[in-house]
Design an enzyme around this catalytic site. Structure first.
Site, PDB file in Angstrom:
ATOM      1  N   SER A   1       0.841  -1.201   0.000  1.00 45.27           N
ATOM      2  CA  SER A   1       0.000   0.000   0.000  1.00 45.27           C
ATOM      3  C   SER A   1       0.876   1.252   0.000  1.00 45.27           C
ATOM      4  O   SER A   1       0.374   2.354  -0.228  1.00 45.27           O
ATOM      5  CB  SER A   1      -0.944   0.002   1.208  1.00 45.27           C
ATOM      6  OG  SER A   1      -0.225  -0.284   2.395  1.00 45.27           O
TER       7      SER A   1
ATOM      8  N   LYS B   1       5.007 -11.261   3.367  1.00 41.29           N
ATOM      9  CA  LYS B   1       3.588 -11.545   3.143  1.00 41.29           C
ATOM     10  C   LYS B   1       3.378 -11.707   1.648  1.00 41.29           C
ATOM     11  O   LYS B   1       3.997 -11.018   0.847  1.00 41.29           O
ATOM     12  CB  LYS B   1       2.708 -10.426   3.686  1.00 41.29           C
ATOM     13  CG  LYS B   1       1.215 -10.629   3.410  1.00 41.29           C
ATOM     14  CD  LYS B   1       0.331  -9.764   4.281  1.00 41.29           C
ATOM     15  CE  LYS B   1       0.118  -8.363   3.810  1.00 41.29           C
ATOM     16  NZ  LYS B   1      -0.445  -8.237   2.435  1.00 41.29           N
TER      17      LYS B   1
ATOM     18  N   GLU C   1       0.267 -12.563  -1.431  1.00 39.01           N
ATOM     19  CA  GLU C   1      -1.167 -12.631  -1.738  1.00 39.01           C
ATOM     20  C   GLU C   1      -1.497 -13.898  -2.527  1.00 39.01           C
ATOM     21  O   GLU C   1      -0.771 -14.251  -3.465  1.00 39.01           O
ATOM     22  CB  GLU C   1      -1.594 -11.402  -2.568  1.00 39.01           C
ATOM     23  CG  GLU C   1      -1.523 -10.094  -1.803  1.00 39.01           C
ATOM     24  CD  GLU C   1      -2.057  -8.901  -2.589  1.00 39.01           C
ATOM     25  OE1 GLU C   1      -2.611  -9.087  -3.697  1.00 39.01           O
ATOM     26  OE2 GLU C   1      -1.916  -7.777  -2.081  1.00 39.01           O
TER      27      GLU C   1
ATOM     28  N   GLU D   1      -8.826  -9.860   3.960  1.00 35.69           N
ATOM     29  CA  GLU D   1      -9.215  -8.479   3.644  1.00 35.69           C
ATOM     30  C   GLU D   1     -10.609  -8.424   3.039  1.00 35.69           C
ATOM     31  O   GLU D   1     -10.913  -9.114   2.061  1.00 35.69           O
ATOM     32  CB  GLU D   1      -8.177  -7.865   2.683  1.00 35.69           C
ATOM     33  CG  GLU D   1      -8.508  -6.431   2.314  1.00 35.69           C
ATOM     34  CD  GLU D   1      -7.338  -5.677   1.676  1.00 35.69           C
ATOM     35  OE1 GLU D   1      -6.205  -6.209   1.628  1.00 35.69           O
ATOM     36  OE2 GLU D   1      -7.569  -4.542   1.225  1.00 35.69           O
TER      37      GLU D   1
HETATM   38  O1  KIV Z   1      -0.430  -3.447   1.664  1.00 38.45           O
HETATM   39  C1  KIV Z   1      -1.146  -3.386   2.694  1.00 38.45           C
HETATM   40  O2  KIV Z   1      -1.229  -2.359   3.369  1.00 38.45           O
HETATM   41  C2  KIV Z   1      -1.880  -4.585   3.082  1.00 38.45           C
HETATM   42  C3  KIV Z   1      -2.876  -4.452   4.194  1.00 38.45           C
HETATM   43  C4  KIV Z   1      -4.080  -3.748   3.732  1.00 38.45           C
HETATM   44  C5  KIV Z   1      -3.192  -5.751   4.807  1.00 38.45           C
HETATM   45  O3  KIV Z   1      -1.695  -5.604   2.513  1.00 38.45           O
END
Ligand code: KIV
Length: 272
Positions: free
Chosen positions: A53, A121, A123, A190
């Site tokens: 993000s 992390k 996806e 999410e």
């Molecule tokens: O990139 C991000 O901020 C996220 C969150 C919304 C979980 O993946």
């Protein structure tokens, strides 16, 4: 304080699993720079996510797709320098893992080696199983991310709530089980119905962290610019704003401009 004592207080993937077992909720926020990471860590947040993000809130892109691995590493290393206690998790950006588990491993190794972060992390569900396995084989902890996965926005076409239909809900539940069995230490859900998120958190052994997924999960995450009210035009139902920094910062800047123009700043005490 001795190093050993300091180490004891650090949040690890194991800490999060213990928190789930004893029913203690996990707090997670995004961070992209040293100064804010330092404040959030001092406040006691359990997990800091260097989210892709950053592409939206730091760089002003419409989606998370343009951010590069090098840029994520820059943000992550800045965050790591501000943190003493929180677990630092870094998003694998779009194009750094899809369809290629070797590349997923190489990207994860670069993140861990060059930023000093603690986990990555990623996806997706069953389609990224090979990548998760390969990253884990190098000893890198992996957090999953299901539901609304912003890197797939052009496939979804919209940012509306995911998994409202039975078929998608069932697939998400299966994917959550699969990610946990493959070895993910936690999973972000999410923007999905609260009842489905609660079911996942009850069935799956690893901590489930929600954003727009209700209160029946093991923890919550928000984008820091949203919860501080810097992104004042973004108002999804799930967002609770704790400050209205857009107006606060704008007001302070207007005050400064006025002081400069009127020659009130700097005064005699503010000079050498
Ligand atoms: O990139 C991000 O901020 C996220 C969150 C919304 C979980 O993946």
């Amino acid at each position: 304080m001795s190093v050993a004592k300091n180490e004891e207080r650090k949040v690890t993937t194991h800490t999060l699993q213990e928190m789930k077992k004893r029913g203690e909720k996990i707090s997670m926020l995004t961070a992209y720079d040293y100064s804010l990471a330092r404040i959030l860590d001092d406040a006691g947040v359990d997990v800091l996510l260097v989210g892709d993000s950053a592409s939206n809130v730091m760089a002003g892109h419409e989606t998370t797709l343009p951010i590069t691995l090098d840029q994520m590493i820059y943000h992550a290393s800045s965050v790591v320098r501000g943190v003493q206690r929180a677990l630092v998790v870094v998003d694998l950006p779009f194009g750094s893992y899809q369809g290629n588990s070797k590349e997923a491993l190489n990207s994860s190794i670069r993140i861990m080696k060059e930023s000093g972060a603690h986990a990555v992390k990623i996806e997706g569900g069953r389609e990224i199983k090979d990548s998760v396995e390969r990253i884990l084989s190098a000893g890198v902890p992996v957090m999953g991310h299901l539901g609304l996965t912003p890197q797939s926005i052009y496939k979804f076409g919209t940012y509306v709530v995911r998994a409202k239909e039975e078929q998608e809900a069932q697939r998400l539940l299966e994917d959550a089980h699969l990610l946990a069995e493959t070895g993910c230490f936690a999973i972000v859900l999410e923007k999905i119905p609260a009842a489905l998120a609660t079911k996942v958190a009850q069935q799956v052994k690893v901590p489930i962290i929600g954003i727009g997924a209700g209160n029946g999960v093991d923890g919550q995450v928000l984008v820091i610019h949203d919860m501080l009210g810097i992104t004042h035009e973004f108002s999804p139902r799930f967002l609770r704003r704790y400050l209205n920094l857009y107006d606060e910062i704008k007001g302070a800047a207007q005050h400064y401009i006025k002081d400069v123009k009127s020659k009130d700043f700097p005064n005699e005490k503010e000079q050498y």
